[in-house]
Scaffold this motif. Structure first.
Motif, PDB file in Angstrom:
ATOM      1  N   TRP A  20       0.816  -1.207   0.000  1.00 48.67           N
ATOM      2  CA  TRP A  20       0.000   0.000   0.000  1.00 48.67           C
ATOM      3  C   TRP A  20       0.851   1.259   0.000  1.00 48.67           C
ATOM      4  CZ3 TRP A  20      -4.314  -0.800  -1.973  1.00 48.67           C
ATOM      5  CH2 TRP A  20      -5.073  -1.926  -1.687  1.00 48.67           C
ATOM      6  N   GLN A  21       2.066   1.187   0.559  1.00 46.35           N
ATOM      7  CA  GLN A  21       2.952   2.348   0.480  1.00 46.35           C
ATOM      8  C   GLN A  21       3.389   2.586  -0.967  1.00 46.35           C
ATOM      9  OE1 GLN A  21       5.924   1.264   3.457  1.00 46.35           O
ATOM     10  NE2 GLN A  21       5.098   2.758   4.887  1.00 46.35           N
ATOM     11  N   THR A  24       0.051   3.910  -2.840  1.00 44.93           N
ATOM     12  CA  THR A  24      -0.416   5.253  -2.479  1.00 44.93           C
ATOM     13  C   THR A  24       0.618   6.333  -2.761  1.00 44.93           C
ATOM     14  OG1 THR A  24       0.316   4.913  -0.181  1.00 44.93           O
ATOM     15  CG2 THR A  24      -1.976   4.390  -0.708  1.00 44.93           C
ATOM     16  N   SER A  25       1.870   5.955  -3.052  1.00 42.55           N
ATOM     17  CA  SER A  25       2.895   6.969  -3.338  1.00 42.55           C
ATOM     18  C   SER A  25       3.313   6.993  -4.798  1.00 42.55           C
ATOM     19  CB  SER A  25       4.138   6.725  -2.472  1.00 42.55           C
ATOM     20  OG  SER A  25       4.730   5.483  -2.796  1.00 42.55           O
ATOM     21  N   ARG A  29      -1.120   8.678  -8.944  1.00 41.33           N
ATOM     22  CA  ARG A  29      -1.962   7.792  -8.157  1.00 41.33           C
ATOM     23  C   ARG A  29      -3.402   8.293  -8.084  1.00 41.33           C
ATOM     24  NH1 ARG A  29      -3.082   9.582  -3.104  1.00 41.33           N
ATOM     25  NH2 ARG A  29      -1.889  11.298  -2.250  1.00 41.33           N
ATOM     26  N   GLU A  30      -3.619   9.615  -8.256  1.00 39.40           N
ATOM     27  CA  GLU A  30      -4.989  10.114  -8.225  1.00 39.40           C
ATOM     28  C   GLU A  30      -5.836   9.459  -9.306  1.00 39.40           C
ATOM     29  OE1 GLU A  30      -2.309  11.979  -8.243  1.00 39.40           O
ATOM     30  OE2 GLU A  30      -2.290  12.937  -6.285  1.00 39.40           O
ATOM     31  N   LYS A  60      -0.509   2.913  11.008  1.00 40.81           N
ATOM     32  CA  LYS A  60       0.285   4.120  11.214  1.00 40.81           C
ATOM     33  C   LYS A  60       1.171   4.430  10.014  1.00 40.81           C
ATOM     34  CE  LYS A  60       0.564   3.686  16.275  1.00 40.81           C
ATOM     35  NZ  LYS A  60       1.482   3.460  17.429  1.00 40.81           N
ATOM     36  N   ARG A  61       1.701   3.388   9.363  1.00 35.27           N
ATOM     37  CA  ARG A  61       2.681   3.600   8.300  1.00 35.27           C
ATOM     38  C   ARG A  61       2.045   4.022   6.977  1.00 35.27           C
ATOM     39  NH1 ARG A  61       7.499   0.837   9.640  1.00 35.27           N
ATOM     40  NH2 ARG A  61       7.849   1.289  11.843  1.00 35.27           N
ATOM     41  N   VAL A  62       0.862   3.495   6.677  1.00 36.67           N
ATOM     42  CA  VAL A  62       0.181   3.848   5.438  1.00 36.67           C
ATOM     43  C   VAL A  62      -0.564   5.162   5.657  1.00 36.67           C
ATOM     44  CG1 VAL A  62      -1.470   3.068   3.692  1.00 36.67           C
ATOM     45  CG2 VAL A  62      -0.005   1.419   4.835  1.00 36.67           C
ATOM     46  N   LYS A  63      -0.787   5.912   4.581  1.00 39.21           N
ATOM     47  CA  LYS A  63      -1.423   7.229   4.652  1.00 39.21           C
ATOM     48  C   LYS A  63      -2.633   7.225   5.580  1.00 39.21           C
ATOM     49  CE  LYS A  63      -3.511  10.821   1.787  1.00 39.21           C
ATOM     50  NZ  LYS A  63      -3.991  11.183   0.439  1.00 39.21           N
ATOM     51  N   SER A  64      -2.683   8.176   6.473  1.00 37.39           N
ATOM     52  CA  SER A  64      -3.732   8.245   7.487  1.00 37.39           C
ATOM     53  C   SER A  64      -5.126   8.278   6.867  1.00 37.39           C
ATOM     54  CB  SER A  64      -3.535   9.507   8.344  1.00 37.39           C
ATOM     55  OG  SER A  64      -4.558   9.633   9.299  1.00 37.39           O
ATOM     56  N   SER A  66      -6.606   5.845   5.313  1.00 36.85           N
ATOM     57  CA  SER A  66      -6.765   5.035   4.099  1.00 36.85           C
ATOM     58  C   SER A  66      -7.642   3.816   4.337  1.00 36.85           C
ATOM     59  CB  SER A  66      -5.396   4.580   3.576  1.00 36.85           C
ATOM     60  OG  SER A  66      -4.597   5.680   3.205  1.00 36.85           O
TER      61      SER A  66
END
Length: 420
Positions: A20-21, A24-25, A29-30, A60-64, A66
């Motif tokens: 997921w990192q 999402t990065s 990605r939009e 915690k590590r993946v975008k808040s 999500s």
């Protein structure tokens, strides 16, 4: 919106975190997050573990924001590295079944889809939750959604041993995967360790160099992204991806429904000029060439996915790259379309870096080595009645083991005849 992403156990959620990192990065990605999200913008992911630590770290590590809170499902105690304990669960009314909570969350995600096509599973073959609970979930998902695909990304333990029960767990889990899934992206911890060390320019781990668990998980997630991240060739004219990549992958490299174990490798480069032949040679370096008995391995089909701004240069060298890969993977002569390729201009590297990646996935007979090794070691333990009481006490039966032995040997024999 096509898939639901299911992460089970410590290993499954650690790989999911890296996956997921990446997703999402990634650049653009939009435009490309659509197949991974529901209409409310939450990831179509269900994360389950019998202990809360890894899932909390993932959150915690993946975008808040999500993940949907109701899809983060944790228990209060582990499953003792025991397939039977993970499969049958805790026999107590105090803790509502992880299985039922997971199936309920998955059902809600499926109902949010415009068109549900299947489930992608991340898990380990050796853990109590990763092997046992994932087996139960695959069985239930196949029964509940018979028209949907199930693609598993499965991690096999180190041969040297991670748990005294790993051979039993792997035997039973592989048997369930063979029965209920449509494809298994099989990652061996020993191979991943060597491949990660090679890509980092390090010597073999026994030479004193250390490769972190995080680096190994990152490599697995990068391979998955190379294969499953949206491509423009599967994107509608309006620029919307329907997320068909996992299912197109299965249709490309699983020509024989009974043979579904897939070998994956990846090579990356950064810089202004990319030499795809060199990347193909790097991938070929990791391919097992012979079985334990000295017989050459064979592939029924392979798929190469080239990503990067210079995708046009790949098309120019396409013939030589595929020829080199077909030779390295020893593609079966009876399949006239044994090698195919996809390309995409979007790099999954960090923004601002001109990176390129070649990911190769093959239906490869090297899986038979793992199947035979697991069957032999589990059978030796089984004949001596080693640790079996732990499985009987949690609801496992002799028929489960006998079916496991038979299934693994049958698939291994089918792979041995692949080149005939």
């Amino acid at each position: 919106m096509s898939a639901v992403w299911l992460q089970v156990g410590q290993c499954g959620n650690q790989i999911g975190q890296e996956w997921w990192q990446v997703v999402t990065s990634a650049r653009n990605r939009e435009a490309n997050m659509y197949p991974f999200c529901s209409l409310d913008g939450k990831l179509s992911a269900v994360c389950v573990d019998s202990e809360p630590k890894v899932v909390k770290r993932l959150q915690k590590r993946v975008k808040s924001g999500s993940f949907r809170e109701s899809n983060l499902i944790v228990g209060k105690q582990g499953r003792g590295n025991n397939w039977a304990y993970g499969y049958h669960g805790v026999r107590s009314e105090q803790e509502r079944s992880l299985f039922h909570r997971t199936m309920e969350s998955l059902r809600k995600e499926v109902e949010c889809k415009d068109c549900y096509s299947g489930t992608v599973l991340f898990h380990s073959l050796s853990g109590g939750t990763g092997a046992g609970l994932s087996s139960r979930l695959c069985e239930a998902i196949r029964d509940e959604y018979p028209l949907g695909y199930i693609l598993a990304a499965s991690v096999a333990p180190h041969q040297a041993g991670e748990s005294p029960l790993q051979h039993y767990n792997s035997l039973l889990c592989l048997s369930w995967l063979q029965r209920y899934t449509d494809g298994i992206l099989l990652f061996h911890n020993d191979e991943v360790l060597k491949r990660t060390a090679f890509l980092q320019g390090k010597d073999a781990p026994e030479g004193g160099q250390q490769v972190s668990l995080s680096a190994m998980n990152t490599y697995i997630a990068s391979c998955l992204a190379g294969l499953l991240y949206p491509l423009k060739i599967f994107t509608a004219q309006r620029g919307i991806s329907m997320g068909t990549e996992p299912w197109a992958l299965l249709r490309s490299i699983c020509p024989l429904p009974a043979l579904k174990f897939l070998h994956t490798a990846q090579a990356n480069t950064r810089g202004g000029t990319v030499f795809w032949d060199s990347l193909a040679s790097s991938v070929a370096h990791s391919v097992p060439r012979e079985s334990l008995a000295g017989h050459p391995h064979c592939s029924s089909a392979l798929l190469a996915v080239a990503r990067g701004l210079q995708e046009d240069s790949f098309l120019i060298s396409r013939a030589s790259v595929l020829k080199k890969l077909k030779q390295a993977y020893h593609c079966a002569p009876w399949n006239p379309f044994s090698a195919s390729c996809w390309t995409d201009p979007v790099s999954l590297g960090a923004p601002g870096h001109n990176s390129h990646a070649l990911t190769v996935c093959a239906n490869h007979s090297s899986a038979a080595d793992l199947l035979r090794r697991v069957e032999q070691r589990a059978r030796l333990m089984y004949k001596s009645n080693a640790f079996l009481h732990w499985y009987w006490r949690h609801g496992c039966e002799e028929a489960d083991f006998e079916q496991g032995f038979e299934t693994l040997l049958s698939v291994a024999e089918d792979y041995s005849r692949l080149g005939d």
